[in-house]
Design an enzyme around this catalytic site. Structure first.
Site, mmCIF file in Angstrom:
data_model
loop_
_atom_site.group_PDB
_atom_site.id
_atom_site.type_symbol
_atom_site.label_atom_id
_atom_site.label_comp_id
_atom_site.label_asym_id
_atom_site.label_seq_id
_atom_site.Cartn_x
_atom_site.Cartn_y
_atom_site.Cartn_z
ATOM 1 N N PRO A 11 -38.652 -75.582 -77.534
ATOM 2 C CA PRO A 11 -39.839 -75.309 -76.305
ATOM 3 C C PRO A 11 -39.498 -74.755 -75.314
ATOM 4 O O PRO A 11 -38.159 -74.243 -74.313
ATOM 5 C CB PRO A 11 -39.487 -76.909 -75.906
ATOM 6 C CG PRO A 11 -38.326 -77.471 -75.928
ATOM 7 C CD PRO A 11 -37.862 -76.561 -77.907
ATOM 8 N N ASN A 12 -40.330 -73.755 -74.514
ATOM 9 C CA ASN A 12 -40.687 -73.253 -73.483
ATOM 10 C C ASN A 12 -39.929 -71.320 -73.496
ATOM 11 O O ASN A 12 -40.229 -71.085 -72.540
ATOM 12 C CB ASN A 12 -40.307 -74.524 -72.391
ATOM 13 C CG ASN A 12 -40.877 -75.190 -71.786
ATOM 14 O OD1 ASN A 12 -42.220 -75.088 -71.888
ATOM 15 N ND2 ASN A 12 -40.068 -76.116 -72.253
ATOM 16 N N ARG A 19 -41.439 -67.128 -66.696
ATOM 17 C CA ARG A 19 -40.549 -68.314 -66.664
ATOM 18 C C ARG A 19 -38.942 -68.323 -66.262
ATOM 19 O O ARG A 19 -38.121 -67.751 -66.426
ATOM 20 C CB ARG A 19 -40.094 -69.389 -67.913
ATOM 21 C CG ARG A 19 -39.225 -70.735 -67.707
ATOM 22 C CD ARG A 19 -38.821 -70.288 -68.903
ATOM 23 N NE ARG A 19 -37.984 -72.031 -69.275
ATOM 24 C CZ ARG A 19 -37.859 -72.606 -70.055
ATOM 25 N NH1 ARG A 19 -36.934 -71.712 -71.192
ATOM 26 N NH2 ARG A 19 -36.525 -73.684 -70.331
ATOM 27 N N TYR A 24 -33.859 -66.760 -66.559
ATOM 28 C CA TYR A 24 -34.193 -66.682 -68.032
ATOM 29 C C TYR A 24 -34.062 -64.699 -68.278
ATOM 30 O O TYR A 24 -34.339 -64.449 -69.720
ATOM 31 C CB TYR A 24 -34.828 -67.002 -67.999
ATOM 32 C CG TYR A 24 -34.599 -68.482 -68.428
ATOM 33 C CD1 TYR A 24 -33.365 -69.351 -69.290
ATOM 34 C CD2 TYR A 24 -35.700 -69.558 -67.446
ATOM 35 C CE1 TYR A 24 -33.388 -70.574 -69.358
ATOM 36 C CE2 TYR A 24 -34.859 -70.633 -67.991
ATOM 37 C CZ TYR A 24 -33.700 -71.518 -69.018
ATOM 38 O OH TYR A 24 -33.905 -72.360 -68.584
ATOM 39 N N ASN A 75 -31.769 -70.976 -80.496
ATOM 40 C CA ASN A 75 -31.889 -71.317 -79.396
ATOM 41 C C ASN A 75 -32.736 -72.211 -79.281
ATOM 42 O O ASN A 75 -34.153 -72.769 -79.607
ATOM 43 C CB ASN A 75 -32.083 -70.643 -78.518
ATOM 44 C CG ASN A 75 -32.863 -70.468 -77.186
ATOM 45 O OD1 ASN A 75 -32.337 -71.743 -76.556
ATOM 46 N ND2 ASN A 75 -32.636 -69.553 -75.997
ATOM 47 N N ALA A 78 -34.211 -77.007 -74.788
ATOM 48 C CA ALA A 78 -33.727 -78.434 -74.381
ATOM 49 C C ALA A 78 -33.222 -79.385 -74.966
ATOM 50 O O ALA A 78 -32.295 -80.127 -74.654
ATOM 51 C CB ALA A 78 -34.865 -78.788 -72.918
ATOM 52 N N HIS A 81 -30.064 -80.141 -75.491
ATOM 53 C CA HIS A 81 -29.683 -81.622 -75.295
ATOM 54 C C HIS A 81 -30.051 -82.917 -75.898
ATOM 55 O O HIS A 81 -28.690 -83.407 -74.949
ATOM 56 C CB HIS A 81 -29.478 -81.000 -73.230
ATOM 57 C CG HIS A 81 -28.974 -79.796 -72.721
ATOM 58 N ND1 HIS A 81 -28.330 -79.259 -73.165
ATOM 59 C CD2 HIS A 81 -30.366 -78.843 -72.850
ATOM 60 C CE1 HIS A 81 -28.480 -78.091 -73.000
ATOM 61 N NE2 HIS A 81 -29.525 -77.459 -72.697
ATOM 62 N N GLU A 99 -25.989 -70.615 -82.518
ATOM 63 C CA GLU A 99 -26.157 -71.610 -81.494
ATOM 64 C C GLU A 99 -26.239 -70.705 -80.698
ATOM 65 O O GLU A 99 -25.719 -69.712 -80.049
ATOM 66 C CB GLU A 99 -25.664 -72.697 -80.734
ATOM 67 C CG GLU A 99 -26.401 -73.417 -79.751
ATOM 68 C CD GLU A 99 -26.058 -74.422 -79.272
ATOM 69 O OE1 GLU A 99 -25.065 -75.147 -79.948
ATOM 70 O OE2 GLU A 99 -25.997 -74.966 -78.130
ATOM 71 N N HIS A 101 -27.794 -69.257 -75.983
ATOM 72 C CA HIS A 101 -28.683 -69.520 -74.782
ATOM 73 C C HIS A 101 -28.870 -68.584 -74.110
ATOM 74 O O HIS A 101 -28.018 -67.356 -74.166
ATOM 75 C CB HIS A 101 -28.546 -70.915 -74.497
ATOM 76 C CG HIS A 101 -27.569 -71.912 -74.600
ATOM 77 N ND1 HIS A 101 -29.005 -72.805 -74.934
ATOM 78 C CD2 HIS A 101 -26.797 -72.765 -75.426
ATOM 79 C CE1 HIS A 101 -28.458 -73.527 -76.262
ATOM 80 N NE2 HIS A 101 -27.654 -73.560 -76.550
ATOM 81 N N LEU A 102 -30.147 -68.499 -73.221
ATOM 82 C CA LEU A 102 -29.732 -67.017 -72.544
ATOM 83 C C LEU A 102 -29.162 -67.109 -70.895
ATOM 84 O O LEU A 102 -28.298 -66.391 -70.700
ATOM 85 C CB LEU A 102 -31.487 -66.664 -72.001
ATOM 86 C CG LEU A 102 -32.573 -66.154 -73.482
ATOM 87 C CD1 LEU A 102 -33.743 -67.585 -73.460
ATOM 88 C CD2 LEU A 102 -32.963 -64.805 -73.554
ATOM 89 N N ARG A 108 -24.744 -74.154 -65.058
ATOM 90 C CA ARG A 108 -25.833 -75.233 -65.009
ATOM 91 C C ARG A 108 -25.546 -76.677 -64.564
ATOM 92 O O ARG A 108 -24.536 -76.917 -65.022
ATOM 93 C CB ARG A 108 -27.039 -74.901 -66.021
ATOM 94 C CG ARG A 108 -27.121 -73.550 -65.650
ATOM 95 C CD ARG A 108 -28.218 -73.242 -66.744
ATOM 96 N NE ARG A 108 -29.690 -73.063 -66.326
ATOM 97 C CZ ARG A 108 -31.354 -73.278 -66.902
ATOM 98 N NH1 ARG A 108 -31.123 -73.147 -68.170
ATOM 99 N NH2 ARG A 108 -31.933 -73.994 -66.467
#
Ligand code: DQA
Length: 146
Positions: A11-12, A19, A24, A75, A78, A81, A99, A101-102, A108
């Site tokens: 998502p997103n 974004r 990102y 990726n 969200a 998590h 896995e 992630h950017l 974070r």
């Protein structure tokens, strides 16, 4: 030709480029997919690149990749998590999942520090922007050739 590598984004991630660019970056997901495809083609590897905003669709894509592909670069956004369904889909297949992630999720918010995917993944790459995807692909290509 060997089986394809699946590059699945959740998502997103369709919003990359606009974004939260300070987190990102400015590269779009389409740009990432195009560069990955060019690199894979040099090693005669086919990539299947998709993005979805829906948890169930991501589960289905993981299942399909498990039967048709050689590996997944994932990726899950969200859902990383939150999603036991995605973790269960990974448990149900028999190909490696990297896995990615950017952003560096450990720099974070606390809720991003836990991943349901990491314990099931071959490895985790985060914090290198679009390069996180590329590093995952290089890992799979070097593994495929060795
Ligand atoms: C992300 C990190 C996640 O915490 C977030 O929800 C995303 C993107 C990343 O690529 O940095 O959507 O997976």
């Amino acid at each position: 030709m060997s089986k394809p590598i699946y590059v699945l984004s959740g998502p997103n991630l369709n919003m990359l480029g606009t974004r939260e660019p300070e987190i990102y970056g400015n590269t779009t997901l389409e740009d990432i997919h195009n560069t990955l495809r060019e690199r894979a083609a040099k090693s005669n590897i086919e990539l299947e690149c998709t993005q979805t905003n829906n948890e169930g669709d991501l589960v289905t894509q993981i299942q399909q990749a498990g039967s048709k592909g050689q590996a997944i670069i994932l990726n899950a956004g969200a859902y990383t998590h939150t999603s036991i369904a995605i973790a269960d889909a990974i448990r149900a297949i028999d190909i490696p999942v990297i896995e990615v992630h950017l952003s560096n999720i450990y720099q974070r918010e606390e809720f991003r520090h836990h991943s349901y995917i990491s314990p099931l993944a071959m490895g985790v790459i985060c914090g290198f922007g679009a390069n996180s995807y590329h590093l995952a692909l290089e890992t799979l290509i070097s593994g495929a050739q060795s």
